[in-house]
Design a protein around this motif. Structure first.
Motif, PDB file in Angstrom:
ATOM      1  N   PRO A 376       0.808  -1.230   0.000  1.00  0.00           N
ATOM      2  CA  PRO A 376       0.000   0.000   0.000  1.00  0.00           C
ATOM      3  C   PRO A 376       0.838   1.275   0.000  1.00  0.00           C
ATOM      4  N   LEU A 377       0.216   2.365  -0.452  1.00  0.00           N
ATOM      5  CA  LEU A 377       0.919   3.647  -0.550  1.00  0.00           C
ATOM      6  C   LEU A 377       1.449   4.135   0.799  1.00  0.00           C
ATOM      7  N   ASP A 378       0.723   3.858   1.888  1.00  0.00           N
ATOM      8  CA  ASP A 378       1.231   4.340   3.180  1.00  0.00           C
ATOM      9  C   ASP A 378       2.522   3.612   3.573  1.00  0.00           C
ATOM     10  N   TYR A 379       2.632   2.343   3.138  1.00  0.00           N
ATOM     11  CA  TYR A 379       3.908   1.645   3.365  1.00  0.00           C
ATOM     12  C   TYR A 379       5.015   2.312   2.538  1.00  0.00           C
ATOM     13  N   LEU A 380       4.725   2.570   1.255  1.00  0.00           N
ATOM     14  CA  LEU A 380       5.741   3.195   0.390  1.00  0.00           C
ATOM     15  C   LEU A 380       6.154   4.551   0.960  1.00  0.00           C
ATOM     16  N   HIS A 381       5.160   5.271   1.475  1.00  0.00           N
ATOM     17  CA  HIS A 381       5.468   6.577   2.039  1.00  0.00           C
ATOM     18  C   HIS A 381       6.372   6.440   3.258  1.00  0.00           C
ATOM     19  N   SER A 382       6.169   5.394   4.048  1.00  0.00           N
ATOM     20  CA  SER A 382       6.987   5.216   5.254  1.00  0.00           C
ATOM     21  C   SER A 382       8.447   4.897   4.913  1.00  0.00           C
ATOM     22  N   ILE A 383       8.690   4.323   3.730  1.00  0.00           N
ATOM     23  CA  ILE A 383      10.084   3.983   3.391  1.00  0.00           C
ATOM     24  C   ILE A 383      10.722   4.966   2.407  1.00  0.00           C
ATOM     25  N   LEU A 384       9.878   5.703   1.648  1.00  0.00           N
ATOM     26  CA  LEU A 384      10.428   6.602   0.618  1.00  0.00           C
ATOM     27  C   LEU A 384      10.162   8.078   0.892  1.00  0.00           C
ATOM     28  N   GLY A 385       9.250   8.362   1.825  1.00  0.00           N
ATOM     29  CA  GLY A 385       8.895   9.761   2.091  1.00  0.00           C
ATOM     30  C   GLY A 385       8.298  10.411   0.858  1.00  0.00           C
ATOM     31  N   ASP A 386       8.717  11.657   0.597  1.00  0.00           N
ATOM     32  CA  ASP A 386       8.143  12.422  -0.525  1.00  0.00           C
ATOM     33  C   ASP A 386       8.434  11.801  -1.887  1.00  0.00           C
ATOM     34  N   ARG A 387       9.437  10.936  -1.951  1.00  0.00           N
ATOM     35  CA  ARG A 387       9.768  10.312  -3.234  1.00  0.00           C
ATOM     36  C   ARG A 387       8.626   9.433  -3.761  1.00  0.00           C
ATOM     37  N   THR A 388       7.687   9.085  -2.866  1.00  0.00           N
ATOM     38  CA  THR A 388       6.530   8.292  -3.310  1.00  0.00           C
ATOM     39  C   THR A 388       5.839   8.993  -4.483  1.00  0.00           C
TER      40      THR A 388
END
Ligand SMILES: [Zn+2]
Length: 503
Positions: A376-388
């Motif tokens: 999910p996007l919230d996981y991606l956000h937790s590992i990539l920050g704004d780069r999502t």
């Protein structure tokens, strides 16, 4: 011969024409227009009742044999906690008499506990030897009974964690090799045919199968090379090997894919290679599996052998490495129509996009990743920050005239072009959404281009294969939010009905 009338045939040809009549003969399109020519009058006509017809779809990146293999096992996508896992495994075991249970698709990001279960979790659930592969196909976990079957050697294999029963790196591939031997060849072949039918239901008439992993002696390549003439789709095989002798021996014209020809890992395992560290771990930049020198050497040799090269790269650092290698090979031997491919190309920046465009590198992307329940996007956000926000900037890619096609990366996601189009038109970053026609092109004419097949596939034109996807509504006249609800009524491949929704 068949005459279809009273439909909107969206040709996807260069002029973007649409027609109301299409005539098929011997599997090919022999006429397109708006009136039935006189010489055909009096013949039987199939009235399509105002429906909309698209060219057959192409999936430009999937692992067809692995996907078929896992479809013969237990699908664990969508599981949210250990109780659900238990229910699924127990249900499977009561209905399926097999010596081992092989599950696929479990996502730690979806589980309450946010980590993969351990062997002791699995020991509590089942005593049948059980091996579960993570949704991204890069790691797994087994119960004690399965680990015992693998023997003592596994304990010293790189990537095996004894106390959790989890498999990463080499140990994961060793365990997968073993697991694949537990499924009989007959079961696998049956599953391959079932899978081909499933893809036909989704409108897929051609595909790029990346194989050469998880089976001893490259058995998957041998099976597919033999069976491909009996399957519904036109299949282009990409052998995932760096051993160019193997390519030569089997007379392939393409090389590459993921696994042995992957430059980095993936976001789900925190090993996609990044130019700046992961947001949640300032020491982690992911993993590059090749040195630039070794990659340049491999790509150049393949390029000099006139092969089409496709390479998995997810993080921006890996994509940069791929671009460098293609640039190096093309500088030594320019080849205008090389059609080399970067697969996934998830994290792109402006500079990379410019270089990709300049070198005319093609992209095989998966818009399914933009809204992927397992990641999910919230996981991606937790590992990539704004780069999502930079993941798959579709609009920007097209604005730079880069040829880009869509695919599923099955078994990671279930092939579903209608859903893939929906995601391309409804990008989480609104300004990166693309038009409906471009979303269709990613599965049709551009997909054909990625396989050098634009003269036979990818659009409705006289002389091309009569591959048709008949839809209940015209995707160009509905709200883009509703694309996902389009229903495939009938699918034809080479003029033959391969799927009917009403049957
Ligand atoms: Zn892949």
């Amino acid at each position: 011969m068949q005459i279809f009338s009273n439909a909107t045939f969206l040709s996807m040809d260069k002029k973007n024409q649409s027609f109301t009549v299409l005539i098929e003969d011997k599997g090919k399109i022999c006429f397109l227009g708006n009136d039935i020519p006189k010489k055909y009058l009096g013949r039987k006509i199939t009235d399509l009742d105002g429906l909309t017809v698209l060219p057959g779809f192409g999936d430009t990146h999937l692992h067809f044999i692995s996907d078929s293999f896992f479809k013969a096992g237990l699908d664990l996508r969508g599981v949210r906690n250990l109780e659900e896992l238990k229910q699924k495994i127990n249900f499977y075991e009561t209905h399926k008499k097999s010596k081992v249970t092989i599950g696929f698709g479990l996502s730690p990001h979806l589980l309450d506990q946010k980590i993969l279960p351990t062997k002791s979790d699995l020991d509590k659930i089942t005593s049948r030897p059980t091996f579960i592969v993570k949704y991204d196909g890069h790691a797994g976990v087994a119960n004690t009974d399965f680990i015992n079957l693998l023997g003592a050697g596994i304990k010293s294999t790189k990537g095996f964690i004894n106390h959790t029963g989890q498999f990463y790196l080499d140990s994961f591939y060793k365990a997968t090799d073993f697991a694949s031997k537990q499924v009989s060849l007959i079961t696998l072949i049956k599953s391959i045919f079932v899978n081909s039918k499933y893809l036909a239901q989704k409108g897929i008439s051609f595909l790029h199968a990346c194989e050469g992993v998880g089976f001893p002696y490259d058995l998957d390549i041998t099976i597919l090379k033999t069976l491909k003439f009996f399957l519904l789709q036109k299949i282009s095989i990409f052998f995932q090997t760096t051993d160019l002798n193997k390519i030569k021996k089997r007379k392939f014209i393409r090389v590459g894919g993921c696994f042995e020809t992957a430059l980095d890992g993936c976001f789900g395992s925190l090993d996609a290679a990044l130019t700046q560290s992961y947001q949640n771990d300032s020491n982690n930049f992911g993993n590059l599996y090749f040195s630039q020198e070794r990659l340049n050497d491999f790509v150049l040799k393949a390029h000099l052998q006139n092969l089409q090269v496709a390479i998995h790269a997810i993080g921006d650092l890996a994509i940069e490495q791929a671009v460098n290698a293609f640039e190096y090979a093309l500088r030594i031997k320019p080849r205008p129509d090389h059609r080399h491919i970067i697969i996934h190309a998830c994290l792109l920046n402006d500079n990379l996009i410019k270089r990709i465009a300049h070198l005319n590198i093609h992209l095989a992307v998966q818009t399914a990743f933009l809204n992927w329940p397992e990641e999910p996007l919230d996981y991606l956000h937790s590992i990539l920050g704004d780069r999502t926000q930079l993941i798959l900037p579709l609009k920007k890619i097209l604005d730079n005239q880069i040829i880009m096609a869509n695919g599923s990366d099955a078994p990671c996601t279930n092939p579903d072009p209608i859903m893939g189009m929906h995601q391309a038109c409804n990008h989480p970053v609104n300004e990166q959404s693309i038009s409906v026609l471009d979303a269709i092109r990613m599965y049709t004419i551009w997909a054909a281009r990625l396989g050098f097949e634009e003269n036979t596939k990818g659009s409705l034109e006289v002389g091309k294969c009569c591959d048709l996807v008949i839809l209940d509504k015209n995707p160009c006249t509905i709200l883009k939010e509703n694309i996902k609800d389009l229903v495939i009524k009938t699918v034809y491949i080479k003029g033959k009905t391969v799927y009917r929704a009403d049957k």
